[in-house]
Design a protein around this motif. Structure first.
Motif, PDB file in Angstrom:
ATOM      1  N   LEU A 224      43.610 106.591  41.439  1.00  0.00           N
ATOM      2  CA  LEU A 224      42.261 107.169  41.368  1.00  0.00           C
ATOM      3  C   LEU A 224      41.807 107.433  39.939  1.00  0.00           C
ATOM      4  CD1 LEU A 224      42.558 109.571  44.430  1.00  0.00           C
ATOM      5  CD2 LEU A 224      41.077 107.553  44.258  1.00  0.00           C
ATOM      6  N   THR A 227      36.757 105.362  40.957  1.00  0.00           N
ATOM      7  CA  THR A 227      36.545 105.331  42.407  1.00  0.00           C
ATOM      8  C   THR A 227      37.043 104.030  43.046  1.00  0.00           C
ATOM      9  OG1 THR A 227      34.322 104.433  42.077  1.00  0.00           O
ATOM     10  CG2 THR A 227      34.524 106.830  42.256  1.00  0.00           C
ATOM     11  N   ASP A 229      40.005 102.654  43.571  1.00  0.00           N
ATOM     12  CA  ASP A 229      41.096 102.771  44.547  1.00  0.00           C
ATOM     13  C   ASP A 229      40.573 103.186  45.911  1.00  0.00           C
ATOM     14  OD1 ASP A 229      43.105 102.020  42.825  1.00  0.00           O
ATOM     15  OD2 ASP A 229      43.658 104.074  42.271  1.00  0.00           O
ATOM     16  N   ASP A 230      39.733 104.215  45.932  1.00  0.00           N
ATOM     17  CA  ASP A 230      39.191 104.690  47.208  1.00  0.00           C
ATOM     18  C   ASP A 230      38.295 103.638  47.869  1.00  0.00           C
ATOM     19  OD1 ASP A 230      40.145 107.052  48.214  1.00  0.00           O
ATOM     20  OD2 ASP A 230      38.659 108.324  47.238  1.00  0.00           O
ATOM     21  N   THR A 231      37.424 103.038  47.075  1.00  0.00           N
ATOM     22  CA  THR A 231      36.484 102.056  47.622  1.00  0.00           C
ATOM     23  C   THR A 231      37.222 100.871  48.238  1.00  0.00           C
ATOM     24  OG1 THR A 231      34.791 102.665  46.009  1.00  0.00           O
ATOM     25  CG2 THR A 231      34.580 100.508  47.062  1.00  0.00           C
ATOM     26  N   CYS A 233      40.435 100.656  49.159  1.00  0.00           N
ATOM     27  CA  CYS A 233      41.282 101.039  50.294  1.00  0.00           C
ATOM     28  C   CYS A 233      40.437 101.254  51.551  1.00  0.00           C
ATOM     29  CB  CYS A 233      42.091 102.288  49.957  1.00  0.00           C
ATOM     30  SG  CYS A 233      43.469 101.976  48.817  1.00  0.00           S
ATOM     31  N   ARG A 234      39.255 101.838  51.398  1.00  0.00           N
ATOM     32  CA  ARG A 234      38.393 102.042  52.566  1.00  0.00           C
ATOM     33  C   ARG A 234      37.886 100.699  53.098  1.00  0.00           C
ATOM     34  NH1 ARG A 234      37.605 107.333  53.291  1.00  0.00           N
ATOM     35  NH2 ARG A 234      37.778 108.720  51.467  1.00  0.00           N
ATOM     36  N   GLY A 240      40.902 106.239  52.684  1.00  0.00           N
ATOM     37  CA  GLY A 240      40.934 106.415  51.248  1.00  0.00           C
ATOM     38  C   GLY A 240      42.328 106.168  50.676  1.00  0.00           C
ATOM     39  N   ALA A 241      42.418 106.154  49.357  1.00  0.00           N
ATOM     40  CA  ALA A 241      43.662 105.780  48.688  1.00  0.00           C
ATOM     41  C   ALA A 241      44.810 106.731  49.002  1.00  0.00           C
ATOM     42  CB  ALA A 241      43.435 105.716  47.178  1.00  0.00           C
ATOM     43  N   GLY A 267      42.797 115.455  48.758  1.00  0.00           N
ATOM     44  CA  GLY A 267      43.844 114.663  48.117  1.00  0.00           C
ATOM     45  C   GLY A 267      44.813 115.527  47.345  1.00  0.00           C
TER      46      GLY A 267
END
Length: 460
Positions: A224, A227, A229-231, A233-234, A240-241, A267
């Motif tokens: 992270l 953003t 990683d989150d984007t 992974c989603r 989320g990551a 998180g």
């Protein structure tokens, strides 16, 4: 092993500055802190009169090969910057890997870093990793060498890693075993490095964790930083990551999560529940425009947080005292609190905030104490009039000191830096190695050939 004494010095110990002390060293450890002259000096004597002695600092995150990439990708965001650095990483030779790692380790030492965590990028050449280990051993720094691994290929690096730099996971882990054998008996420990959550499949995560736990190794993971990683992974996994990692069983007490700029409250609670540590890298986060890690909130959640300098392609130095100062000031600006992260808090973070996770000897308050490894830094603030007068040594260290005030650095009682010069490695040869570029990478002189002359109390 030869004992030694640092005489008549002001020592940072137990949260206080103690003037007029002798610090006695034997077998690589501090054996006594006494009033000046109270105990006989043993072996080599280092005159500390007028100086201030502190524990050495731990850089929890760097990429040593980037010492040859200063200024690259200036003005680019993280993903574009990564592509630029990746092109250079694909050209890395063992000779260049040695030259850059030796120079970066020497640079780190001269600002008071006595332990560093090297997060290597995956690379298909075992010789590149071997060269970095050799450079670390030659420099004398204490280190955790984390060998890069990945098992999901993607040229775009959006959902995977550059395939040119990858090798089969089993081969990478088998070579990590070879590095462990090569490092045995030295100051270098070995770990595993994962570029980010997107670079390992869930099966790969299971294999890496099992491997690391079986051998008691730490694992370093970029998480992270932005953003992305989150984007990703989603988009690819539907979560989320942090949840992606948790579902794969890749959160545990020997995992060091690096950056965590976009780590939210949920998180933070999840990482804390699993005992994960965090590496705070303020300067690289600023340089790449990534943002500001929520460090006060991390600490409040119960996370262990250490200080990271990051590689010289995104900082662009290895000066941990600069990271100490900017790390405090950045949080003060973000929270509009002038008293946030003073010297005691920042120094404790830099000397031992994430040591438990990394398997390094712990130092909760960052002070010098009897029994600790003799990883020590002697500052002389009068070497630079811009640090005078000294009203409060801690405030001086936080606000204006730097590598120019470092008079000596000891690791395991061995003097590795004296008057700004590495005593094993010649500055001239280090400069030649960096200037040689990717095609040359001349190896610096072997230990002991520097005109400065090696020196030390012990070599532990």
């Amino acid at each position: 092993m030869t004992p030694g004494t640092i005489t008549d010095v002001t020592v940072h110990s137990g949260g206080r500055w103690l003037p007029g002390r002798d610090v006695h060293i034997a077998d690589g450890r501090v054996t006594a802190i006494s009033a000046h002259g109270e105990l006989p000096c043993g072996g080599e004597v280092l005159d500390g009169h007028g100086g201030h002695l502190t524990a050495g600092l731990v850089n929890t995150h760097t990429h040593l090969f980037q010492a040859g990439l200063r200024g690259i990708g200036e003005g680019l965001g993280l993903l574009a910057w990564l592509r630029a650095v990746g092109e250079e990483a694909a050209l890395l030779t063992p000779e260049r890997a040695y030259a850059t790692a030796a120079a970066a380790a020497a640079e780190a030492l001269r600002s008071g870093t006595t332990t560093l965590v090297e997060h290597m990028w995956p690379h298909p050449s075992p010789e590149v990793h071997d060269a970095v280990l050799r450079a670390l051993k030659d420099s004398g720094v204490r280190a955790v060498l984390c060998r890069g691994v990945a098992d999901r290929a993607d040229p775009s690096r959006a959902w995977g890693f550059d395939p040119r730099l990858m090798q089969p996971l089993k081969e990478a882990l088998a070579h990590t075993d070879e590095l462990i054998a090569q490092a045995r008996g030295s100051r270098v420990d070995v770990g595993v490095a994962v570029p980010n959550p997107r670079c390992l499949t869930p099966e790969g995560m299971g294999a890496v964790r099992a491997y690391a736990e079986e051998r008691g190794l730490p694992v370093s993971l970029h998480l992270l930083e932005t953003t992305t990683d989150d984007t990703m992974c989603r988009d690819r996994a539907g979560v989320g990551a942090v949840e992606y990692l948790e579902r794969a069983g890749f959160l545990w007490e020997r995992l060091l999560a690096v950056h965590c700029v976009e780590l939210d409250a949920r998180g933070r609670a999840t990482l804390a529940r699993h005992g994960v540590g965090v590496s705070y890298n303020p300067l690289s986060n600023m340089r790449l425009g990534s943002g500001i890690a929520p460090v006060p909130e991390m600490l409040e959640a119960g996370l262990s947080v250490g200080l990271g300098v990051d590689g010289a392609a995104s900082n662009d130095t290895q000066d941990i005292l600069e990271a100490l100062r900017i790390g405090a000031y950045l949080q003060r600006a973000a929270h509009r609190k002038a008293d946030l992260f003073g010297f005691p808090e920042m120094f404790a973070m830099a000397a031992g905030g994430a040591n438990r996770v990394l398997g390094i000897e712990e130092n909760p308050d960052g002070g010098v104490r009897v029994g600790m490894r003799a990883d020590l830094v002697l500052h002389r603030f009068d070497r630079d009039y811009a640090c005078l007068p000294v009203r409060d040594p801690g405030a001086t260290l936080l606000t204006c000191a730097g590598s120019r005030t470092v008079a000596a650095v000891l690791v395991g009682g061995e003097v590795l830096v004296r008057d700004g010069e590495h005593v094993r490695l010649s500055s001239r040869e280090l400069a030649a190695g960096l200037a040689g570029g990717g095609s040359r990478g001349d190896r610096p002189a072997e230990p002991g050939t520097s005109t400065a002359g090696a020196s030390g109390f012990t070599a532990a």
